[in-house]
Design an enzyme around this catalytic site. Structure first.
Site, PDB file in Angstrom:
ATOM      1  N   ILE A   1     -53.227 109.631  -8.791  1.00  0.00           N
ATOM      2  CA  ILE A   1     -54.192 108.554  -9.019  1.00  0.00           C
ATOM      3  C   ILE A   1     -55.351 108.598  -8.018  1.00  0.00           C
ATOM      4  O   ILE A   1     -56.430 108.070  -8.277  1.00  0.00           O
ATOM      5  CB  ILE A   1     -53.481 107.175  -8.961  1.00  0.00           C
ATOM      6  CG1 ILE A   1     -54.270 106.119  -9.710  1.00  0.00           C
ATOM      7  CG2 ILE A   1     -53.191 106.744  -7.532  1.00  0.00           C
ATOM      8  CD1 ILE A   1     -53.496 104.841  -9.944  1.00  0.00           C
TER       9      ILE A   1
ATOM     10  N   GLY B   1     -46.277 111.570   6.196  1.00  0.00           N
ATOM     11  CA  GLY B   1     -47.198 110.938   5.257  1.00  0.00           C
ATOM     12  C   GLY B   1     -46.591 110.572   3.923  1.00  0.00           C
ATOM     13  O   GLY B   1     -47.322 110.190   3.004  1.00  0.00           O
TER      14      GLY B   1
ATOM     15  N   HIS C   1     -41.576 114.290  -4.416  1.00  0.00           N
ATOM     16  CA  HIS C   1     -42.617 114.833  -5.285  1.00  0.00           C
ATOM     17  C   HIS C   1     -43.299 116.005  -4.619  1.00  0.00           C
ATOM     18  O   HIS C   1     -43.476 116.025  -3.401  1.00  0.00           O
ATOM     19  CB  HIS C   1     -43.644 113.761  -5.662  1.00  0.00           C
ATOM     20  CG  HIS C   1     -44.121 112.955  -4.499  1.00  0.00           C
ATOM     21  ND1 HIS C   1     -43.388 111.915  -3.956  1.00  0.00           N
ATOM     22  CD2 HIS C   1     -45.250 113.050  -3.754  1.00  0.00           C
ATOM     23  CE1 HIS C   1     -44.053 111.400  -2.926  1.00  0.00           C
ATOM     24  NE2 HIS C   1     -45.170 112.072  -2.783  1.00  0.00           N
TER      25      HIS C   1
HETATM   26  P1  5GP Z   1     -47.073 110.948  -0.599  1.00  0.00           P
HETATM   27  O1  5GP Z   1     -48.053 110.260   0.303  1.00  0.00           O
HETATM   28  O2  5GP Z   1     -45.808 110.129  -0.760  1.00  0.00           O
HETATM   29  O3  5GP Z   1     -46.801 112.376  -0.258  1.00  0.00           O
HETATM   30  O4  5GP Z   1     -47.781 111.015  -2.026  1.00  0.00           O
HETATM   31  C1  5GP Z   1     -47.788 109.935  -2.899  1.00  0.00           C
HETATM   32  C2  5GP Z   1     -48.897 110.189  -3.871  1.00  0.00           C
HETATM   33  O5  5GP Z   1     -48.727 109.311  -4.962  1.00  0.00           O
HETATM   34  C3  5GP Z   1     -50.291 109.921  -3.295  1.00  0.00           C
HETATM   35  O6  5GP Z   1     -51.065 111.113  -3.370  1.00  0.00           O
HETATM   36  C4  5GP Z   1     -50.833 108.807  -4.171  1.00  0.00           C
HETATM   37  O7  5GP Z   1     -52.208 108.935  -4.447  1.00  0.00           O
HETATM   38  C5  5GP Z   1     -49.993 108.939  -5.423  1.00  0.00           C
HETATM   39  N1  5GP Z   1     -49.817 107.697  -6.142  1.00  0.00           N
HETATM   40  C6  5GP Z   1     -49.513 106.473  -5.610  1.00  0.00           C
HETATM   41  N2  5GP Z   1     -49.429 105.552  -6.578  1.00  0.00           N
HETATM   42  C7  5GP Z   1     -49.689 106.215  -7.746  1.00  0.00           C
HETATM   43  C8  5GP Z   1     -49.755 105.770  -9.111  1.00  0.00           C
HETATM   44  O8  5GP Z   1     -49.562 104.607  -9.448  1.00  0.00           O
HETATM   45  N3  5GP Z   1     -50.047 106.724 -10.036  1.00  0.00           N
HETATM   46  C9  5GP Z   1     -50.270 108.030  -9.698  1.00  0.00           C
HETATM   47  N4  5GP Z   1     -50.559 108.880 -10.687  1.00  0.00           N
HETATM   48  N5  5GP Z   1     -50.209 108.473  -8.424  1.00  0.00           N
HETATM   49  C10 5GP Z   1     -49.929 107.560  -7.463  1.00  0.00           C
END
Ligand code: 5GP
Ligand code: ZN
Length: 115
Positions: free
Chosen positions: A32, A94, A101
């Site tokens: 997103i 982070g 994921h």
């Molecule tokens: P992390 O920071 O946990 O490695 O990555 C989480 C990712 O999820 C971030 O890049 C963030 O932009 C994405 N993200 C968070 N909420 C949503 C959402 O509601 N939809 C989508 N498609 N991505 C999301």
């Protein structure tokens, strides 16, 4: 499935992501808040919170996530130029969504070391 998990809701369809790939084990959708022209998240359909929770009982899922990443890179045209795959594990790295994921980032030059 964990009721309050954002990515589990995407797996069940309660929230509809912009899906780019799906099979019986993994779902991949556009981030997103993209950090590159191509920024896709690959998640296992089974709820696993962090990379630390992988073990010999679910090790096949990691391979399937990376196979999906390679396919996505080819399908989006970034495979030859180069792309990056990242799993942030826990808050210090982070991680903000605690359903593991794999980030697939491409379409621009990547810097090293990452921040
Ligand atoms: P992390 O920071 O946990 O490695 O990555 C989480 C990712 O999820 C971030 O890049 C963030 O932009 C994405 N993200 C968070 N909420 C949503 C959402 O509601 N939809 C989508 N498609 N991505 C999301
Ligand atoms: Zn989940």
């Amino acid at each position: 499935m964990t009721a309050d998990c954002l990515f589990c809701k995407m797996v069940t369809g309660a929230i509809k992501p912009d899906t780019v790939y799906e099979d019986s084990d993994v779902l991949a959708f556009k981030d997103i808040n993209p950090q590159a022209p191509v920024h896709v998240l690959v998640v296992p359909k089974k709820h696993i919170s962090t990379l630390n929770e992988f073990d010999t009982g679910n090790i096949d899922l990691i391979g399937k996530m990376f196979l999906a990443a390679g396919k996505i890179a080819r399908d989006t045209g970034v495979a030859e130029a180069g792309y990056r795959t990242v799993i942030n594990c826990n808050a210090g790295a982070g991680q903000s969504v605690f359903h593991v994921h794999l980030h697939v980032l491409g379409g621009r030059t990547m810097n090293w070391p990452p921040g």
